[in-house]
Design an enzyme around this catalytic site. Sequence first.
Site, PDB file in Angstrom:
ATOM      1  N   GLY A   1      27.976   5.223 -33.060  1.00 38.30           N
ATOM      2  CA  GLY A   1      29.289   5.412 -33.705  1.00 38.30           C
ATOM      3  C   GLY A   1      29.460   6.779 -34.342  1.00 38.30           C
TER       4      GLY A   1
ATOM      5  N   ASP B   1      23.652   4.790 -35.487  1.00 40.22           N
ATOM      6  CA  ASP B   1      23.442   6.047 -34.749  1.00 40.22           C
ATOM      7  C   ASP B   1      22.021   6.523 -35.056  1.00 40.22           C
ATOM      8  OD1 ASP B   1      23.885   8.891 -33.660  1.00 40.22           O
ATOM      9  OD2 ASP B   1      25.848   7.999 -33.347  1.00 40.22           O
TER      10      ASP B   1
ATOM     11  N   ASP C   1      18.192   3.096 -32.531  1.00 43.62           N
ATOM     12  CA  ASP C   1      18.120   3.704 -31.202  1.00 43.62           C
ATOM     13  C   ASP C   1      18.604   2.672 -30.191  1.00 43.62           C
ATOM     14  OD1 ASP C   1      17.407   4.631 -28.726  1.00 43.62           O
ATOM     15  OD2 ASP C   1      15.310   5.032 -29.217  1.00 43.62           O
TER      16      ASP C   1
ATOM     17  N   ARG D   1      32.472   3.695 -28.386  1.00 44.70           N
ATOM     18  CA  ARG D   1      33.499   4.665 -28.012  1.00 44.70           C
ATOM     19  C   ARG D   1      32.834   5.931 -27.483  1.00 44.70           C
ATOM     20  NH1 ARG D   1      35.737   9.146 -30.174  1.00 44.70           N
ATOM     21  NH2 ARG D   1      37.842   9.626 -29.501  1.00 44.70           N
TER      22      ARG D   1
ATOM     23  N   HIS E   1      29.728   7.116 -21.342  1.00 41.86           N
ATOM     24  CA  HIS E   1      30.013   8.247 -20.448  1.00 41.86           C
ATOM     25  C   HIS E   1      28.952   9.349 -20.588  1.00 41.86           C
ATOM     26  CE1 HIS E   1      32.565  11.198 -23.114  1.00 41.86           C
ATOM     27  NE2 HIS E   1      31.567  10.681 -23.796  1.00 41.86           N
TER      28      HIS E   1
END
Length: 468
Positions: free
Chosen positions: A279, A301, A332, A348, A352
């Site tokens: 995040g 994170d 992790d 979010r 990718h």
Amino acid sequence: MRLVPSDDLAVLLNIINVNVSSIQQIYAKHGGTPIPSLSEPYKLLAFEPELVDATNLVTAAATQLVAILRPPITSLLAAVGGQHITTSLGVAEAMNISEILSEAGPIGLHATEIAKKADTDASKIGRILRLLSTAHIFQEVAPNVFANNRLSSVLTSGKNIEEIKKDGMANKYNKPGDPGFPALIGFFTDEVTKSGAYLREYMTNPAECKSIDMAHTPFNIAFNTEGNMFTWFREPSNASRLVRFNAAMRGSSNAGSITILDAFDWNSVTDGVIVDIGGGIGSSSLMLAKEYSHLNIIVQDTESVVKDGHAYWQREYTEALSDGRVKLQTHDFFTPQPIKNAAVFFLRRVLHNWPAEEAKVILKALRASATPNTKLILLENIVPYAIVGLEQNTPGDEVPVLPAPLLPNLGAVNLQCYFADMHMMLLLNSQERTLGDWTALMDVTGWQLVDIKRVKADTMSSLIFRPV
Ligand SMILES: C[S@@+](CC[C@H](N)C(=O)[O-])C[C@H]1O[C@@H](n2cnc3c(N)ncnc32)[C@H](O)[C@@H]1O
């Protein structure tokens, strides 16, 4: 020879005319304001969402018209020269030119004065700003005198130049309420652009470009590093770059795409926690926490990002931390997910970043900790093809049917999606994904697509999955 159907030109011109009129009417409806000129600083308008469709259609039609009418070599040379606009924009951001000019106001400042304040060469900065002014970023208001305009005003961090000089780059990107746009421009024009310069070497070296290793990228060539971009950011010497990257991610949440707020029906969550995985400092979760006080949120994170996250939340919304509604956790995502009562796993712009094999490990770890009711929400691009006439609608889609000859992906309007795909290739050997890529990845990790939400014709979408 196939001629451009004369209808095509007429249709494109008509799209421009009709939609410019709509935009004028929308402005007239809201207090009779005329469309602000390019010279005015940008102000986000309350009625802006209504303008999106019309503006998109004008943009798509106008760029297509230029591609048809302009001699091809001129168009190609304009594309080539785009690199100078990119690097000049990077200089303007790095040298805080927008901040310098915002103090001068509309009368602007002579290049000599700009150079004094920025501690640089007057003639060269003047030439850089003239190029940018020609591309409508800044304006030359008298010979060698430059001022901010609609586009360049967005580069202002909100700090004055003395504050920035005193506090350094890290602090420039940490102003409360800063939307993160200067950082976004900084990251794109620095790490991304330098990496792009090595795409040719990379693609013409089969051993490099066929590798699925995420540390075999043009970024690795450009920055002469063996680790992947995230490990590189964690090196102490890159600490201020990491601050900029985190702020850039905040900037990308504010850049007009679908946000966490539109991603799901958050009122339907009555039990369990929202886990914002990878995040960052929690900029999406911050929006959610402010809007929905009934939600319990955990932002996960890596250690250094969580540390920055604590500073960010203490500045922006410390009550949410102190009343325990929001927690920041080092985790992790390649290891088992510790939260076993998640209502929603939210990611979010995380997957990718990862090639398929790594993405599968992340998704399987989430699947193993999901309850039968957990939803997995991805806020990611769905890359459209650029093929005319191909059916591209997906469940839940409200993508408008566009008149030919416009490209179905709205051409120039959605370039950001293909730029993002290039960023992933350059930096992390990863990619933006088509709907087929997404379902293939999710099927093998135990997740089934149940809904897609979009805002307008944007390619950024909320993909909602349930466990199978
Ligand atoms: C592109 S950023 C997206 C951040 C955030 N979701 C947003 O939209 O602003 C990807 C995030 O993944 C985090 N990340 C990278 N490797 C990770 C790991 N192994 N475990 C957890 N987070 C990680 C990065 O630190 C970074 O914050």
